[in-house]
Design an enzyme around this catalytic site. Structure first.
Site, PDB file in Angstrom:
ATOM      1  N   ARG A   1       0.846  -1.186   0.000  1.00 15.89           N
ATOM      2  CA  ARG A   1       0.000   0.000   0.000  1.00 15.89           C
ATOM      3  C   ARG A   1       0.889   1.246   0.000  1.00 15.89           C
ATOM      4  O   ARG A   1       1.698   1.432   0.904  1.00 15.89           O
ATOM      5  CB  ARG A   1      -0.925   0.003   1.231  1.00 15.89           C
ATOM      6  CG  ARG A   1      -1.743   1.259   1.302  1.00 15.89           C
ATOM      7  CD  ARG A   1      -2.827   1.263   2.363  1.00 15.89           C
ATOM      8  NE  ARG A   1      -3.410   2.584   2.368  1.00 15.89           N
ATOM      9  CZ  ARG A   1      -3.338   3.454   3.368  1.00 15.89           C
ATOM     10  NH1 ARG A   1      -2.778   3.127   4.508  1.00 15.89           N
ATOM     11  NH2 ARG A   1      -3.863   4.653   3.245  1.00 15.89           N
TER      12      ARG A   1
ATOM     13  N   HIS B   1      -2.637  11.060   0.617  1.00 17.50           N
ATOM     14  CA  HIS B   1      -2.407  10.713   2.018  1.00 17.50           C
ATOM     15  C   HIS B   1      -1.944  12.003   2.705  1.00 17.50           C
ATOM     16  O   HIS B   1      -0.751  12.216   2.914  1.00 17.50           O
ATOM     17  CB  HIS B   1      -1.335   9.623   2.066  1.00 17.50           C
ATOM     18  CG  HIS B   1      -1.167   8.934   3.387  1.00 17.50           C
ATOM     19  ND1 HIS B   1      -1.297   7.569   3.544  1.00 17.50           N
ATOM     20  CD2 HIS B   1      -0.862   9.393   4.613  1.00 17.50           C
ATOM     21  CE1 HIS B   1      -1.069   7.229   4.809  1.00 17.50           C
ATOM     22  NE2 HIS B   1      -0.801   8.327   5.481  1.00 17.50           N
TER      23      HIS B   1
ATOM     24  N   GLU C   1      -7.484   8.648   5.704  1.00 14.45           N
ATOM     25  CA  GLU C   1      -7.869   9.268   6.971  1.00 14.45           C
ATOM     26  C   GLU C   1      -8.313  10.721   6.828  1.00 14.45           C
ATOM     27  O   GLU C   1      -7.735  11.620   7.452  1.00 14.45           O
ATOM     28  CB  GLU C   1      -6.710   9.197   7.964  1.00 14.45           C
ATOM     29  CG  GLU C   1      -6.263   7.794   8.277  1.00 14.45           C
ATOM     30  CD  GLU C   1      -5.235   7.732   9.402  1.00 14.45           C
ATOM     31  OE1 GLU C   1      -4.695   8.782   9.788  1.00 14.45           O
ATOM     32  OE2 GLU C   1      -4.995   6.630   9.910  1.00 14.45           O
TER      33      GLU C   1
ATOM     34  N   ASN D   1      -7.813   1.821   9.293  1.00 15.03           N
ATOM     35  CA  ASN D   1      -6.535   1.971   9.980  1.00 15.03           C
ATOM     36  C   ASN D   1      -6.827   1.845  11.468  1.00 15.03           C
ATOM     37  O   ASN D   1      -7.575   2.650  12.023  1.00 15.03           O
ATOM     38  CB  ASN D   1      -5.912   3.348   9.699  1.00 15.03           C
ATOM     39  CG  ASN D   1      -5.424   3.471   8.255  1.00 15.03           C
ATOM     40  OD1 ASN D   1      -5.480   2.508   7.491  1.00 15.03           O
ATOM     41  ND2 ASN D   1      -4.957   4.654   7.894  1.00 15.03           N
TER      42      ASN D   1
ATOM     43  N   TYR E   1      -5.304   1.429  15.307  1.00 17.10           N
ATOM     44  CA  TYR E   1      -4.178   1.433  16.231  1.00 17.10           C
ATOM     45  C   TYR E   1      -4.652   1.409  17.673  1.00 17.10           C
ATOM     46  O   TYR E   1      -4.172   0.655  18.489  1.00 17.10           O
ATOM     47  CB  TYR E   1      -3.330   2.701  16.043  1.00 17.10           C
ATOM     48  CG  TYR E   1      -2.610   2.797  14.728  1.00 17.10           C
ATOM     49  CD1 TYR E   1      -1.304   2.343  14.599  1.00 17.10           C
ATOM     50  CD2 TYR E   1      -3.215   3.374  13.607  1.00 17.10           C
ATOM     51  CE1 TYR E   1      -0.616   2.444  13.395  1.00 17.10           C
ATOM     52  CE2 TYR E   1      -2.535   3.478  12.399  1.00 17.10           C
ATOM     53  CZ  TYR E   1      -1.238   3.010  12.293  1.00 17.10           C
ATOM     54  OH  TYR E   1      -0.564   3.111  11.099  1.00 17.10           O
TER      55      TYR E   1
ATOM     56  N   GLU F   1      -3.907  -0.190   7.765  1.00 14.03           N
ATOM     57  CA  GLU F   1      -2.757   0.153   8.618  1.00 14.03           C
ATOM     58  C   GLU F   1      -2.961  -0.418  10.007  1.00 14.03           C
ATOM     59  O   GLU F   1      -4.059  -0.335  10.561  1.00 14.03           O
ATOM     60  CB  GLU F   1      -2.599   1.675   8.790  1.00 14.03           C
ATOM     61  CG  GLU F   1      -1.969   2.386   7.644  1.00 14.03           C
ATOM     62  CD  GLU F   1      -1.862   3.892   7.894  1.00 14.03           C
ATOM     63  OE1 GLU F   1      -1.637   4.312   9.054  1.00 14.03           O
ATOM     64  OE2 GLU F   1      -2.010   4.637   6.912  1.00 14.03           O
TER      65      GLU F   1
ATOM     66  N   TRP G   1       1.865  -1.184   9.274  1.00 15.90           N
ATOM     67  CA  TRP G   1       2.526   0.116   9.243  1.00 15.90           C
ATOM     68  C   TRP G   1       3.692   0.028  10.198  1.00 15.90           C
ATOM     69  O   TRP G   1       3.478  -0.017  11.393  1.00 15.90           O
ATOM     70  CB  TRP G   1       1.594   1.251   9.699  1.00 15.90           C
ATOM     71  CG  TRP G   1       2.298   2.571   9.528  1.00 15.90           C
ATOM     72  CD1 TRP G   1       3.142   3.178  10.411  1.00 15.90           C
ATOM     73  CD2 TRP G   1       2.257   3.417   8.378  1.00 15.90           C
ATOM     74  NE1 TRP G   1       3.646   4.341   9.885  1.00 15.90           N
ATOM     75  CE2 TRP G   1       3.115   4.515   8.638  1.00 15.90           C
ATOM     76  CE3 TRP G   1       1.602   3.356   7.138  1.00 15.90           C
ATOM     77  CZ2 TRP G   1       3.318   5.545   7.714  1.00 15.90           C
ATOM     78  CZ3 TRP G   1       1.809   4.386   6.235  1.00 15.90           C
ATOM     79  CH2 TRP G   1       2.662   5.465   6.526  1.00 15.90           C
TER      80      TRP G   1
ATOM     81  N   PHE H   1       8.175   3.430  13.607  1.00 13.44           N
ATOM     82  CA  PHE H   1       7.138   2.418  13.379  1.00 13.44           C
ATOM     83  C   PHE H   1       7.647   1.246  12.532  1.00 13.44           C
ATOM     84  O   PHE H   1       6.859   0.387  12.138  1.00 13.44           O
ATOM     85  CB  PHE H   1       5.944   3.053  12.647  1.00 13.44           C
ATOM     86  CG  PHE H   1       4.894   3.645  13.553  1.00 13.44           C
ATOM     87  CD1 PHE H   1       3.819   2.872  13.990  1.00 13.44           C
ATOM     88  CD2 PHE H   1       4.961   4.964  13.957  1.00 13.44           C
ATOM     89  CE1 PHE H   1       2.834   3.410  14.812  1.00 13.44           C
ATOM     90  CE2 PHE H   1       3.984   5.513  14.783  1.00 13.44           C
ATOM     91  CZ  PHE H   1       2.919   4.728  15.212  1.00 13.44           C
TER      92      PHE H   1
HETATM   93  C1  FCB Z   1      -1.707   6.903  10.637  1.00 11.44           C
HETATM   94  C2  FCB Z   1      -1.269   7.585   9.346  1.00 11.44           C
HETATM   95  C3  FCB Z   1       0.089   7.126   8.877  1.00 11.44           C
HETATM   96  C4  FCB Z   1       1.078   6.983  10.019  1.00 11.44           C
HETATM   97  C5  FCB Z   1       0.475   6.164  11.130  1.00 11.44           C
HETATM   98  C6  FCB Z   1       1.415   5.945  12.300  1.00 11.44           C
HETATM   99  O1  FCB Z   1      -2.731   7.615  11.246  1.00 11.44           O
HETATM  100  O2  FCB Z   1      -2.188   7.315   8.317  1.00 11.44           O
HETATM  101  O3  FCB Z   1       0.537   8.008   7.893  1.00 11.44           O
HETATM  102  O4  FCB Z   1       1.498   8.213  10.434  1.00 11.44           O
HETATM  103  O5  FCB Z   1      -0.687   6.789  11.594  1.00 11.44           O
END
Ligand code: FCB
Length: 524
Positions: free
Chosen positions: A123, A168, A214, A354, A356, A429, A473, A489
């Site tokens: 990606r 992006h 995002e 995405n 996290y 991600e 990611w 990361f």
């Molecule tokens: C996400 C972003 C990516 C990167 C990760 C850690 O929110 O899309 O670009 O910064 O966080």
């Protein structure tokens, strides 16, 4: 004699009947035991040997500004991030993405690393300012087109599928100068023009397109808190020279949604039939857990999704903003025109998730929240960083916005599955960031993180979520936006002075994970 005989028959028959009943009962009970054992064995087996579908995408993710560098090479001009990083005080370590990890020149070696990991997808995003340095007010930059053509060919040569995001966060600065970019409805024409060029030049080989990465983060940080370009906000939300944190994020979001719809409709009418690709959008997701069991907090958690995720997804699936937003924002929420409504429904072939982090959500509509602790009307009267018994949700990391809560992955995937009726999902991600503490090759925390989040992803798939891919990611340490190079990361450590890439433990772990799951994968 006759009676003695018949009474003997009767007692023999009784005996026979008794035996029959006993045998039946015994066999019934043992068969039900067998049945139970069989079920639980089957369940345990399913738990142990989860099979990903054969065409499941395993990949790594990157973005143009964070990776490429080469900020003025081959005809590229300045992007909004080039300009923003030049303003002193904006980036934690005063750095920028002029060189970043020099992926523009070093991508062949980086693709070798991906090939070695065994990924079948990559990606990446395209730099708009590389392709159209002046937006629709200038020519296509063939230097940029040639670069991406070479790169896409090299990706495919390695048996890797490109998964391409049109933008992006980065846009040609020209569009900011000329008309204020996302605040101006004109941007839709620019985005459509840009999308057209990309589909035309690359669409014969790119089968996965995402319009935006995002957009929720982009508008919240760009126009509410002002920490990302174009740094606009009200005084109570941040340190900006101008802006309106209540209204501008809504306008920018509206223009992004209309731009997405224009690009998707263009793809569908002009390209999709021939090129046979899919098009979607990538969203940042946060799983919001109610801080208490009260109805108010449960509704607040739902409202938090409305003001973060479904804000963008509902319009492009159902053609309207989520109810909670409409109720709270009333006339401040821009309206879709009749034409918009006709064309905006079902403009997604998939949703990119995405994932996290997760947070506790606390109601600020019916309850009083501490002043200065968020929970404003712009945020839907939800305080989305609440603590429970003094603690945040999940295990904190060294990165301020991010705590580890794998269950949030499962919850988020199930939430999207239910709300958008089993729409195909890609985890576009997921990864673990650490403060820049030396080289740290033994990144066991990243390995544990990925392993636990992937387990949660499998649980969601078992429950029926149609997840079709997972992108870590990231392959490499890179430029982490306002944190500059202070957060890493990567599954590969990058020495930002020499650009040397060195594998961490997580790289071999991911390679092994992909290898094992490939070996067991099945046709769906
Ligand atoms: C996400 C972003 C990516 C990167 C990760 C850690 O929110 O899309 O670009 O910064 O966080």
């Amino acid at each position: 004699m006759e009676t003695a005989k018949s009474s003997m028959y009767i007692s023999q028959f009784r005996l026979w009947l008794l035996c029959f009943i006993i045998i039946t009962l015994v066999s019934l009970s043992s068969s039900s035991r067998w049945y139970d054992d069989h079920i639980s064995l089957r369940e345990i087996k399913a738990e142990e040997t989860f099979h990903f579908p054969k065409n499941f995408l395993f990949g790594t993710a990157s973005s143009a500004y964070q990776y490429e560098g080469a900020y003025l090479t081959d005809g590229k001009t300045l992007s909004n991030w080039d300009v923003f990083t030049n303003i002193s005080g904006k980036i934690a370590d005063g750095s920028h993405g002029k060189i970043a990890v020099d992926h523009y020149h070093r991508y062949p070696g980086d693709l070798d690393l991906m090939e070695d990991l065994g990924v079948n997808s990559y990606r990446l995003s395209l730099s708009w300012a590389r392709i159209l340095p002046k937006g629709r007010f200038g020519d296509v930059n063939m230097g940029g087109i040639d670069h991406y053509n070479r790169m896409i060919n090299d990706i495919l040569k390695r048996g890797i599928e490109p998964f391409v995001t049109l933008t992006h966060y980065d846009i040609p600065q020209e569009l900011e100068f000329r008309y204020g970019s996302w605040l101006n409805p004109q941007i839709r024409e620019d985005f459509e023009h840009y999308a057209n060029i990309c589909f035309r030049y690359f669409g014969d080989r790119v089968k996965f397109w995402a319009t935006f990465n995002e957009p929720n983060v982009q508008v919240i940080l760009g126009y509410r808190t002002g920490t990302y370009p174009p740094s606009r906000c009200s005084k109570t939300f941040g340190n900006c020279s101008c802006g309106d944190s209540y209204i501008e994020p809504l306008l920018a979001a509206h223009n992004i949604i209309r731009s997405h719809v224009a690009a998707v409709n263009l793809y569908r009418t002009k390209f999709q039939e021939q090129q046979r690709g899919k098009i979607g959008i990538v969203m940042n997701t946060i799983w919001f857990e109610p801080v208490s069991d009260s109805l108010a907090d449960r509704l607040a958690a739902e409202r938090a999704q409305a003001f973060y995720l479904t804000w963008f997804l509902d319009p492009v699936v159902f053609g309207r903003y989520p109810r909670e937003m409409r109720e709270i924002l009333g006339e401040d929420l821009p309206e879709f025109t009749k034409d918009d409504l006709k064309s905006s429904k079902n403009t997604l072939d998939f949703v990119g998730i995405n994932q996290y982090t997760s947070r506790y959500a606390k109601d600020c509509l019916h309850s009083v929240c501490e002043p200065g602790k968020g929970g404003s009307r712009a945020e839907g009267f939800v305080y989305a960083k609440a603590l429970k018994d003094g603690l945040p949700l999940g295990e904190p990391t060294g990165v301020n916005w991010f705590s580890v809560y794998p269950q949030g992955m499962e919850e988020m995937l199930m939430y999207a599955t239910k709300r958008y009726k089993n729409i195909p999902l890609y985890v576009t991600e997921n990864g673990f960031g650490e403060n820049n503490t030396g080289v740290l090759l033994n990144d066991y925390r990243r390995v544990k993180f990925m392993s636990n989040y992937l387990d949660a992803l499998k649980r969601a798939m078992r429950k029926g979520a149609d997840v079709r891919g997972y992108f870590a990611w990231s392959l490499l340490d890179n430029f982490e936006w306002i944190s500059g190079y202070t957060i890493r990361f990567g599954m590969y450590h990058v020495d930002f002075n020499t650009q040397e890439r060195t594998p961490r433990l997580s790289a071999s772990w991911y390679k092994n994970f992909i290898f094992q799951h490939r070996a067991q994968s099945k046709d769906d």
